[in-house]
Scaffold this active site. Structure first.
Site, PDB file in Angstrom:
ATOM      1  N   ASP A   4      47.231  63.530  53.542  1.00 18.42           N
ATOM      2  CA  ASP A   4      46.560  62.425  52.846  1.00 18.42           C
ATOM      3  C   ASP A   4      47.361  61.994  51.626  1.00 18.42           C
ATOM      4  OD1 ASP A   4      45.926  65.042  51.860  1.00 18.42           O
ATOM      5  OD2 ASP A   4      44.560  64.093  50.441  1.00 18.42           O
ATOM      6  N   GLU A   5      47.120  60.777  51.216  1.00 23.98           N
ATOM      7  CA  GLU A   5      47.602  60.256  49.935  1.00 23.98           C
ATOM      8  C   GLU A   5      49.071  60.595  49.642  1.00 23.98           C
ATOM      9  OE1 GLU A   5      43.515  60.256  47.353  1.00 23.98           O
ATOM     10  OE2 GLU A   5      44.528  62.168  47.539  1.00 23.98           O
TER      11      GLU A   5
HETATM   12  C1  TNX Z   1      40.543  62.258  47.645  1.00 29.49           C
HETATM   13  S1  TNX Z   1      40.065  62.993  50.336  1.00 29.49           S
HETATM   14  C2  TNX Z   1      41.360  63.308  48.020  1.00 29.49           C
HETATM   15  C3  TNX Z   1      41.391  64.520  47.211  1.00 29.49           C
HETATM   16  C4  TNX Z   1      40.541  64.415  45.987  1.00 29.49           C
HETATM   17  C5  TNX Z   1      39.266  63.720  46.332  1.00 29.49           C
HETATM   18  C6  TNX Z   1      38.290  63.671  45.201  1.00 29.49           C
HETATM   19  C7  TNX Z   1      41.433  63.388  50.359  1.00 29.49           C
HETATM   20  C8  TNX Z   1      41.917  63.685  51.660  1.00 29.49           C
HETATM   21  N1  TNX Z   1      42.062  63.378  49.193  1.00 29.49           N
HETATM   22  O1  TNX Z   1      42.708  64.838  46.874  1.00 29.49           O
HETATM   23  O2  TNX Z   1      40.289  65.695  45.515  1.00 29.49           O
HETATM   24  O3  TNX Z   1      39.535  62.424  46.764  1.00 29.49           O
HETATM   25  O4  TNX Z   1      37.076  63.137  45.596  1.00 29.49           O
END
Ligand code: TNX
Length: 541
Positions: A348-349
């Site tokens: 993710d991200e």
């Molecule tokens: C998004 S959800 C993230 C996390 C954060 C979270 C906080 C996801 C796969 N990544 O790194 O902790 O939001 O709500």
């Protein structure tokens, strides 16, 4: 291994949040203590008439009440007909019942009457069960111990809430007459715990395991690495845990699990029929690893440890060979600690990883997971690369997620990628309930109990057939949470709703019924010492 907490590591903000949380909990307890004269509602707290068979969460698939109740007495035995593991479930049940009833409740393999746990063929699937209750006894039948265990959770909820206390209570211990026949809608019913942003000790994780097992979840996903901390010992890269695990959000002491600690978590989870799904988040969310080994960085310079809450700034160096040595070593060691089928690789991200590099990285890493005998799970960004055959994608979008992103996930699902649904504006346990919630985040909006419960996983994503949905999961991210009671305050009462979406047939879905059943859980949580949020949407008793 947990380091000594450095007190200056707790920010004033955390202290304030904690203060207000304790206040909320204390007010809750005071309300309860102040109303004993009213007398408890039937069958819920310590009422005399037994709990109706359909008051259970998750709602059972089918309920057929009838006949007189069974009463547990000092003569009751727990008789187990089945393999050794089934006997373990009998001992577990005895462990729940003995302190509050004060009865000996021997676990035996002979005799009649009493509570009988039976392993036998039947239309229960691997996790379902049938519970029959009448004046001469209770019979729980399942195809294996997992089904018996879930049936035991139903039986617990059919007893008065005081059964959950750890000191002797007056009873009587009646179970309504009738039959419950039950099996789950989905095979994946998970809870995720982020032990990276704040570290949680083995005992804290066990406590959370006990809480989630009450609602028939079967997966514990552990988010073991992130920018703020690497939480699992890796022998071939020892600085990951020793250095990369030495802090957490806010600058506290962090910590990590030794391999023995981790085995203990896996063992304990298995005793509650939960499969541990370890996650090593890659190629983003890797600052703790990059800080521990300079050679993992493209420029060969290790960044400092990170204790803030930004996301998306770190990336493994996709072009360097050493990155794949690292990945292979980590995957090998974690796979060896994992009796379960799955290994979650995050994904993710990865905002600091150029798209082509992300795709190339996933191309190389997914086969490594397969080589060590595990099935890949990734956050749904994995569908932006090519998910391996059999891989699962965990969807964490929200109503406002762009149509193109949703369609990419839907297309992957139609092409065979299984989905685990964790929509952030429904299933994220770290979202605030409302503007006054002292803990949590709100980037996905406020998520009150009804919003969290009131959706259908089978029809949630446009263009995704229900057959592609493997189940649901409730993630608990811990940027703002660093104590077991805080985890509970965010997870309860929302988590039982996600558990019900994962277990109960769609036909049982009904907010009015659910909120009333949820109210019946309050006295149980009080008896167990679970800290929970008294949502105004729930008619607490
Ligand atoms: C998004 S959800 C993230 C996390 C954060 C979270 C906080 C996801 C796969 N990544 O790194 O902790 O939001 O709500």
């Amino acid at each position: 291994m947990r380091r000594q907490r450095r007190h200056h590591g707790t920010t004033p903000r955390t202290t304030r949040l904690l203060g207000s949380l304790l206040l909320v909990v204390a007010v809750g307890a005071a309300t309860v203590a102040a109303t004993p004269a009213r007398g408890p509602a039937p069958g819920t707290a310590s009422g005399r008439s037994p709990v109706p068979l359909d008051r259970v969460i998750p709602a059972p698939a089918s309920v057929d009440p009838g006949g007189r109740p069974y009463r547990i007495t000092e003569k009751t035995r727990i008789r187990v007909d089945g393999p050794r593991e089934a006997r373990g479930v009998g001992e577990y049940l005895a462990g729940v019942l003995r302190p509050s009833t004060g009865y000996p409740l021997p676990v035996t393999d002979r005799g009649t009457g009493g509570i009988r746990l039976r392993v036998a063929e039947g239309p229960y699937g691997s996790e379902g069960y049938r519970l029959r209750s009448g004046p001469s006894g209770i019979t729980l039948t399942a195809a294996g111990p997992a089904g018996l265990f879930h049936g035991v959770q139903t039986l617990r909820q059919l007893l008065p809430a005081d059964v959950e206390r750890r000191t002797r209570q007056p009873g009587p211990w009646l179970v309504t007459g009738g039959t419950v026949t039950d099996s789950p809608r989905f095979g994946w019913r998970g809870a995720m715990l982020d032990v990276s942003r704040h570290f949680f000790s083995v005992d804290e994780v066990k406590r959370y395991i006990d809480r989630i097992a009450l609602y028939k979840l079967n997966k514990l996903h552990l988010h073991l690495s992130d920018d703020q901390g690497w939480r699992i010992a890796i022998d071939s890269w020892p600085r990951l845990a020793a250095y990369g695990g030495s802090t957490e959000v806010g600058g506290g002491p962090g910590g990590f699990y030794t391999k023995d600690d981790y085995r203990e978590i896996v063992r304990y989870a298995a005793s509650r029929y939960l499969e541990v799904v370890p996650e090593i988040d890659m190629p983003g969310h890797t600052n703790a690893a990059l800080a521990s080994y300079a050679e993992l960085n493209c420029d060969g310079v290790a960044p400092p440890l990170y204790t803030g809450t930004q996301v998306g700034f770190s990336s493994l160096c996709v072009g360097k060979e050493v990155t794949y040595d690292f990945v292979e070593d980590v995957v090998r060691e974690i796979a060896a600690l994992t009796p379960g089928r799955y290994l979650h690789i995050g994904g993710d991200e990865a905002h600091s990883t150029p798209h082509e590099e992300y795709v190339a990285f996933m191309e190389r890493v997914q086969p490594v997971v397969a080589r060590y005998g595990k099935t890949v799970v990734g956050w749904h960004q994995l569908t932006g690369a090519t998910p391996a055959k059999g891989a699962l994608a965990q969807y964490w979008g929200l109503d406002g997620t762009g149509a193109a992103e949703k369609e990419r996930v839907a297309e992957a699902a139609r092409n065979g990628t299984g989905l685990i649904l964790s929509p952030a504006d429904r299933a994220y346990m770290d979202m605030k309930y409302d503007a006054n919630t002292p803990l949590g985040l709100s980037w996905a909006g406020y998520v009150e109990v009804r919003r969290s419960y009131d959706w259908d996983p089978g029809a949630y994503l446009e263009g995704v057939p229900e057959s592609a949905v493997r189940g649901v999961e409730a993630p608990l991210w811990t940027e703002t949470l660093d104590e077991a009671g805080e985890l509970e305050f965010m997870a309860f009462p929302r988590l039982p709703g996600i558990a019900e979406l994962g277990w109960s047939p769609a036909g049982t879905h009904d907010w009015e019924s659910y909120r009333s059943r949820l109210a019946g859980q309050g006295p149980r949580w009080e008896a167990m010492g679970v800290s929970f949020y008294r949502s105004p949407q729930v008619p607490w008793e």
